[in-house]
Design a protein around this motif. Structure first.
Motif, short mmCIF file in Angstrom:
data_model
loop_
_atom_site.label_atom_id
_atom_site.label_comp_id
_atom_site.label_asym_id
_atom_site.label_seq_id
_atom_site.Cartn_x
_atom_site.Cartn_y
_atom_site.Cartn_z
N GLN A 63 1.33 6.45 -3.17
CA GLN A 63 0.04 7.16 -3.66
C GLN A 63 -0.88 6.60 -4.18
O GLN A 63 -1.95 6.88 -4.18
CB GLN A 63 0.60 7.08 -5.14
CG GLN A 63 1.43 8.36 -5.30
CD GLN A 63 2.07 9.12 -6.32
OE1 GLN A 63 3.26 8.62 -7.13
NE2 GLN A 63 1.72 9.95 -6.92
N THR A 64 -0.96 4.87 -5.06
CA THR A 64 -2.14 4.32 -5.37
C THR A 64 -3.16 3.57 -4.15
O THR A 64 -3.95 3.34 -3.95
CB THR A 64 -1.39 3.27 -5.82
OG1 THR A 64 -0.86 2.08 -5.21
CG2 THR A 64 -1.17 3.38 -7.20
N ARG A 80 14.62 -3.22 1.76
CA ARG A 80 15.62 -4.49 1.48
C ARG A 80 14.69 -5.49 1.63
O ARG A 80 13.20 -5.81 2.61
CB ARG A 80 16.35 -4.60 2.88
CG ARG A 80 16.29 -4.79 4.06
CD ARG A 80 17.23 -4.62 4.88
NE ARG A 80 18.41 -3.93 5.32
CZ ARG A 80 18.75 -3.01 5.86
NH1 ARG A 80 17.42 -2.88 6.63
NH2 ARG A 80 19.29 -2.30 5.91
N THR A 86 9.19 1.77 -7.55
CA THR A 86 7.80 1.00 -7.38
C THR A 86 7.27 0.90 -5.63
O THR A 86 6.00 1.26 -5.24
CB THR A 86 8.25 0.06 -7.59
OG1 THR A 86 8.89 -0.88 -8.33
CG2 THR A 86 6.70 -1.31 -7.06
N GLN A 144 9.35 -11.75 -0.83
CA GLN A 144 7.49 -11.08 -1.37
C GLN A 144 7.79 -10.23 0.00
O GLN A 144 7.54 -8.90 -0.15
CB GLN A 144 6.22 -11.55 -2.07
CG GLN A 144 6.77 -11.57 -3.26
CD GLN A 144 5.32 -12.44 -4.11
OE1 GLN A 144 4.69 -11.57 -4.61
NE2 GLN A 144 5.33 -13.75 -3.91
N ALA A 162 5.26 4.71 -5.86
CA ALA A 162 3.79 4.45 -6.80
C ALA A 162 2.99 3.53 -5.35
O ALA A 162 1.71 4.27 -5.73
CB ALA A 162 4.02 3.84 -8.08
N GLN A 163 3.50 2.62 -4.94
CA GLN A 163 2.08 2.08 -4.30
C GLN A 163 1.87 2.67 -2.86
O GLN A 163 0.78 2.75 -3.12
CB GLN A 163 3.69 0.95 -3.58
CG GLN A 163 3.77 -0.04 -4.64
CD GLN A 163 3.04 -1.91 -3.85
OE1 GLN A 163 3.80 -1.69 -2.83
NE2 GLN A 163 2.81 -2.69 -4.67
N PHE A 185 8.85 -6.24 0.81
CA PHE A 185 9.74 -6.09 0.29
C PHE A 185 10.26 -5.96 -1.61
O PHE A 185 10.37 -6.40 -2.49
CB PHE A 185 11.00 -7.69 0.12
CG PHE A 185 10.57 -8.91 2.06
CD1 PHE A 185 10.68 -7.83 2.93
CD2 PHE A 185 10.53 -9.58 1.54
CE1 PHE A 185 10.23 -8.52 3.33
CE2 PHE A 185 9.94 -10.01 2.79
CZ PHE A 185 9.72 -9.93 3.47
N ILE A 186 10.15 -3.74 -1.26
CA ILE A 186 10.24 -3.86 -2.72
C ILE A 186 11.43 -3.04 -2.78
O ILE A 186 11.31 -1.77 -1.98
CB ILE A 186 9.22 -2.48 -2.89
CG1 ILE A 186 7.77 -3.57 -2.81
CG2 ILE A 186 8.51 -2.37 -4.10
CD1 ILE A 186 6.71 -3.88 -3.67
N THR A 187 12.37 -3.78 -3.11
CA THR A 187 13.61 -2.98 -3.39
C THR A 187 13.49 -1.60 -4.27
O THR A 187 14.83 -1.01 -4.12
CB THR A 187 15.08 -4.14 -3.98
OG1 THR A 187 14.49 -5.09 -4.81
CG2 THR A 187 15.00 -4.40 -3.26
N ASN A 188 12.68 -1.65 -4.93
CA ASN A 188 12.61 -0.03 -6.71
C ASN A 188 12.33 0.77 -5.48
O ASN A 188 10.76 0.33 -5.81
CB ASN A 188 11.72 -0.79 -7.47
CG ASN A 188 11.95 -0.09 -8.63
OD1 ASN A 188 11.14 1.03 -8.54
ND2 ASN A 188 13.26 0.04 -9.38
N GLU A 233 -1.79 1.39 -2.62
CA GLU A 233 -1.54 0.24 -1.92
C GLU A 233 -1.34 -0.09 -1.05
O GLU A 233 -0.81 -1.56 -0.25
CB GLU A 233 -0.49 -0.88 -3.20
CG GLU A 233 -1.62 -0.91 -4.64
CD GLU A 233 -0.74 -1.24 -5.88
OE1 GLU A 233 -0.50 -2.45 -5.68
OE2 GLU A 233 -0.36 -0.20 -6.71
#
Lengths: 518, 313
Positions: A243-244, A50, A237, A207, A240-241, A231-234, A246
């Motif tokens: 995993q990478t 959120r 994503t 952000q 994925a972050q 703040f990554i609402t998806n 990030e």
């Protein structure tokens, strides 16, 4: 890493927990390895689900972000593993009269701006929350009559009626204490005004929030140099972050991303019972669902094992009632609901139900999986002769009809511990005759009596027994069909140290959280 | 020309007023109580306190008649005040302008990328219609139309972030973080631009003045460069402007997936949360910009047409 695909073992562990009186989801909450050496020059990135929308107002959900990032602290904290309220900015507390609780404020604590934490600053902070236009659920004027200083070290919290849950309420993140300088006319400014192990230093709107170590933290040495909360609402994503690389910690991973994360050697997936049960709400106030036999028939028709395995891919457990089995108030009777089509058909026949009255399920779109859940339920009910249509709606557009009783069934879920680490608010609002959020339109005087008694019962064990009794009434009367107990799922990189998962994401970064050198 | 400018300016003002009024009405004509939506956006969870609903409604002036609320906003707007967000209680301009700059950057990058790719492809296809290259280019670009952003975005993340580890998955920090969202947004414009350029080139190449130019002694390449390509690019200016206007507010999915703090996300959140002043302010800015850009495109179109026409005379 614990497999999430062993429900019997989990349920057994959970029952043991319940019987031993431990806290909700205590042993299911997982922690990362604490033994490796932390590199104190490391910073960490946390992907949160959120974003703050209310200009950091402490009475809003922004308080969760400030709390999970190790900035905002409260007088008490709720320890998930121990299942009890522990000291934080208050060292001890006692009920001095039926309506008064006195909290002793920890001495020697400084806000990050260098000023001292005092009883006065605590009173000022808590009164700010009480005076909010949109009040906090856990701490507002309906349940708290005043907050005053008793002396330089003591704060008195008074209630309009006897309330044993005041220490729980003061563990709510919405009662976080900031220095007086944080409360400005244009809004709350948390920068440099918390007491926690991390101090926010900059923000990128919508952000991220960047924090540095608080070198003068009262709670001991802080292991990380700093952190960034994104703040990554998806959900995809966030997955994925981590995993990478990030992100080091990604909160609330969606079911669809679990397989990929579990296959990644660099990532640990942590699961804990969440206080959320996916529920097929039934309108107890409208025919044919006003007949308990019809409701029971619907419950008998559902194949919860298949539902948990298919739609939730094993990341949720079949429900056994209104509570998760690991909750200390769940009671001892935890029989899994077994599909029994014959019994369901018999009950329907006895109730005089005919297919002339099809039923409608509203599946709220905010939870993507409910479209699939609705399809499974539709198929299950078709097997016993109930034709079902499915409507997908945003919750906001469904709510007026649901509250007014103009619906048949609704697929939704609720956070039982939305206010505090105790289900009294949920059990009152959702199921008492005058409940303000009684979606099921259920009313039972005996249930109301038990809840009223529980609300004033100080002894925790006794109170939990009353909750279990109330839960049993809901189960016996088949008020709703409880489908699966959802899991809170976080993913962390393997070099994150001493991370303890909180299913409600109140506490994520602490002084102990560390990161090994990469 | 003056008449044209006056007419266009009037269109712009009308578009802004009508769209702001439409956006103003949306929360009232969609199911659900606007005040409850505002409260929910601040405090998640399901049960909303009734006294909070009443109190907030009163303090935000939401109990006043709709016309009063709208004209109050309009008056403030024309006096330079876009109001305070209902949810964050911060000035709308403070949220809209940063989001706008992000989206403008993203959309510009996407369209420049689209133009850079589609120009050579369209010219190549248009100069040899029916050739293998033309068929291949047409097939690929048409396929792009069928690829929705919510599918393309995760695929790009999978390839460039997870498998190749050359680009970040999300965020808005540096140029590298803009590549995937810009690429995702560019795919459909690439298709439309390529098709438009191809058609323009085919039309221009078949015009009478091209053989005439050749007869005057120009080589094939000179004739193409001087007469075919400029004429073929005229339709692109309008198309470019239309896509620019469309993407300003239409990049919601891309902005959500890539965590880009732009206008699409801001407007989506504002409407969902019934944050009326924020939605109004955002829409007014987007509409004004969109109408402004399309007007500018009209000017450019006229200018190019005249210039090209003059060069042919």
């Amino acid at each position: 890493m614990r497999s999430l695909l062993r429900p019997p073992a989990l349920i057994a562990a959970a029952l043991t927990l319940t019987l031993s009186g431990c806290g909700f989801s205590g042993t299911q909450t997982q922690a990362s390895q604490p033994s490796a050496a932390a590199d104190t020059s490391q910073r960490i990135v946390v992907d949160n689900f959120r974003a703050p929308v209310a200009n950091w107002a402490v009475e809003s959900d922004a308080a969760y972000i400030l709390s999970l990032s190790g900035c905002l602290e409260t007088l008490t904290t709720f320890n998930q593993a121990e299942g009890k309220v522990l000291p934080s900015l208050a060292t001890e507390w006692k009920q001095t009269s039926p309506l008064d609780w006195d909290f002793s404020i920890r001495q020697g604590v400084k806000f990050q701006d260098g000023t001292d934490l005092t009883a006065e600053s605590v009173v000022s902070a808590l009164n700010h929350v009480l005076d909010a236009k949109v009040p906090a659920r856990a701490f507002n004027r309906t349940m708290i009559s005043s907050v005053t200083t008793v002396d330089a070290q003591t704060v008195r919290v008074s209630t309009p009626a006897e309330n044993p849950l005041v220490p729980y309420r003061l563990a709510s993140v919405n009662t976080g204490i900031l220095s007086p300088a944080a409360y400005k006319a244009e809004g709350l400014d948390p920068f440099g005004h918390c007491t926690g192990p991390f101090t926010p230093v900059s923000e990128k709107a919508k952000q991220s929030l960047t924090l540095d170590r608080n070198e003068n933290y009262w709670g001991g040495d802080v292991q990380l140099a700093g952190a960034e909360i994104r703040f990554i609402t998806n959900g995809a994503t966030r997955a994925a972050q981590v995993q990478t690389g990030e992100a080091d910690i990604s909160l609330s991973i969606p079911v669809a991303s679990l397989a990929a994360l579990k296959a990644d050697d660099g990532v640990s997936v942590l699961g804990a019972d969440s206080p959320r049960t996916a529920t097929l709400y039934m309108n107890n106030g409208r025919a044919p669902l006003d007949d308990v036999d019809v409701r029971k028939a619907i419950r008998d028709a559902l194949d919860l094992d298949a539902l948990a395995a298919s739609v939730y891919e094993g990341a949720a457990l079949p429900a056994t009632g209104p509570f998760a089995p690991s909750e200390p108030w769940a009671g001892e009777k935890q029989d899994k609901q077994q599909q029994n089509l014959e019994q369901a058909r018999k009950r329907l026949a006895e109730a005089g139900y005919t297919a002339d009255r099809p039923l409608e399920i509203i599946a709220i779109v905010e939870r993507a999986e409910f479209a699939d859940v609705a399809a499974v339920v539709q198929e299950n009910l078709k097997n016993i002769g109930i034709p079902v249509t499915i409507q997908s709606k945003e919750y906001a557009s469904a709510e007026p009809d649901v509250l007014a009783g103009n619906y048949d069934m609704l697929l939704s879920q609720r956070n039982r511990l939305i206010d505090i680490a105790d289900p009294i608010g949920f059990l009152t609002a959702d199921y008492t005759c005058k409940g303000t959020y009684n979606l099921s339109h259920f009313c039972d005087p005996e249930y109301d009596r038990i809840i009223a008694e529980a609300a004033t019962t100080v002894d925790t064990t006794e109170r939990y027994k009353l909750y279990a009794e109330a839960g049993q009434i809901l189960q016996d009367k088949a008020v709703n069909a409880w489908l699966v107990n959802e899991q809170a799922t976080d993913a962390i990189r393997k070099n994150v140290l001493s991370y303890e998962q909180d299913p409600l994401s109140r506490y994520v970064l602490t002084a102990k959280t560390g990161k090994a050198a990469s | 020309m003056l008449q044209f400018i006056t007419k266009r300016t009037a269109t712009l003002v009308a578009a802004v007023v009508v769209s702001s009024f439409a956006v103003f009405l949306i929360p009232y004509f969609t199911p659900g109580d606007p005040v409850r939506k505002i409260i929910r956006s601040r405090v998640a969870g399901d049960a909303v306190d009734e006294s909070a609903v009443q109190g907030l409604s009163e303090s935000l002036g939401l109990n006043d008649p709709l016309a009063v609320q709208y004209f109050r906003w309009l008056g403030d707007f024309f006096s330079g005040d876009m109001g305070l967000s209902f949810v964050s209680r911060t000035p709308v301009a403070e949220q809209v302008l940063p989001a706008l700059s992000v989206t403008l950057s993203l959309v510009t990058m996407a369209l420049v990328l689209a133009a850079a790719v589609s120009l050579p492809l369209g010219i190549l296809a248009g100069l040899r219609p029916g050739s293998t290259a033309d068929k291949a280019i047409t097939a690929v670009t048409q396929a792009l139309i069928a690829m929705p952003e919510y599918w393309v975005a995760p695929v790009l993340v999978l390839v460039f972030a997870l498998k190749l580890s050359v680009l970040p998955t999300a965020g808005w920090n540096d140029l590298s973080s803009a590549v995937l969202p810009a690429l995702t947004l560019a795919l459909r414009p690439i298709s439309f631009f390529t098709s438009a350029v191809r058609t323009g080139i085919i039309d221009a190449a078949s015009a009478d003045h091209v053989p005439a130019a050749r007869a005057r002694g120009l080589s094939q390449g000179q004739a193409i460069l001087r007469h075919v390509v400029p004429n073929g690019l005229v339709p692109l200016s309008t198309l470019f402007a239309v896509w620019f206007a469309g993407l300003l507010g239409g990049s919601v999915i891309v902005e959500v997936i890539f965590a880009v703090p732009g206008m699409g996300r801001l407007l989506f959140d504002a409407v969902v949360n019934s944050d009326i002043p924020l939605a109004q302010g955002g829409v007014v800015v987007v509409v004004a910009l969109a109408v402004g850009v399309t007007t500018l495109a009209d000017f450019v179109h006229r200018f190019l047409s005249r210039t090209v026409g003059a060069s042919l005379a």
